[in-house]
Design an enzyme around this catalytic site. Sequence first.
Site, short mmCIF file in Angstrom:
data_model
loop_
_atom_site.label_atom_id
_atom_site.label_comp_id
_atom_site.label_asym_id
_atom_site.label_seq_id
_atom_site.Cartn_x
_atom_site.Cartn_y
_atom_site.Cartn_z
N GLY A 86 9.37 5.06 -2.64
CA GLY A 86 8.65 6.21 -3.15
C GLY A 86 7.72 6.81 -2.12
CG ASP A 87 4.72 4.40 -0.59
OD1 ASP A 87 4.22 4.93 -1.59
OD2 ASP A 87 4.65 3.18 -0.37
#
Length: 306
Positions: A250-251
Amino acid sequence: MVYTITLNPALDYVMHVDRLRYDDINRTTDDAIYYGGKGINVSVILTRLGTKNKALGFLAGFTGRQLEDMIKADGIECDFNYLKNGYTRINVKVKAETELDINANGPKITEDDIAMLLTRLDEIKAGDYLILAGSIPKNLPDDIYERILKRLDGKGVNCVVDATGDLLKNVLKYKPFLIKPNHHELGDMFGVTAKTDDEIVDLARRLQEIGARNVLVSRAKDGAMLVDENGVIHKIGNAPGELVNSVGCGDSMVAGFVAGYIEKGDYKYALALASACGNATAFSPQLATKQEIIDVFENEYKNYNI
């Protein structure tokens, strides 16, 4: 310029043992130390993509200095606030026939420390980006994200928030440039289950009505959807490959989206690069390298019909 904030970074001490024993001393077969934190992960990917950025946040003690040295050795620009007391946390990860994770709480952060961080934000200029990612640690007040965005309100800064629940809802009044819930988190915010495209779009638009400009929804095996501030709906699938790692995907997506939009000012391209970054990290034991990202993008997303 992009700024990331990591409120509770960590050193992850990863130890491998053949079998975890409780009746004798355990000896490692391999071990390593990594730096971690969602904002720092974003900075890593941004740096590998060549997007100028600076990592901000709190560090403390000799462990904080070690973490900063490791970050700088990887070419990541940073300017952390050092706390007067305590130590940057060390999380212990034991990998054997099962995995054992022990995460520390981190150092105490005072109101004076928070005030110093908020003052540091005054260097951020109109047109810059600020990325807040992750939950708030127990050693900080629940409204810290709101206080950060309030400090920047009206200054023309593009704020990105990757958070969940009330933590996300409470900052929408500051009209963040981008938010990135997954489809489960999106549904939870309204007490429903979001499964279909129409359901996801409906909920994303409800968040836009509250204040979000762009809503990027990650959907695990089903790829991602973006409802942009112009009302256009974009949908993209995953690249083919073997899932090796779920940490930092996600990052990586957030970093790819911001880097892509800064590069071309185009939401379609930003989503494609975000997906390439997220997938490349999923296929890699650690955060994806630049070449891994390029390979996924060129093979899957270069001519993607979104």
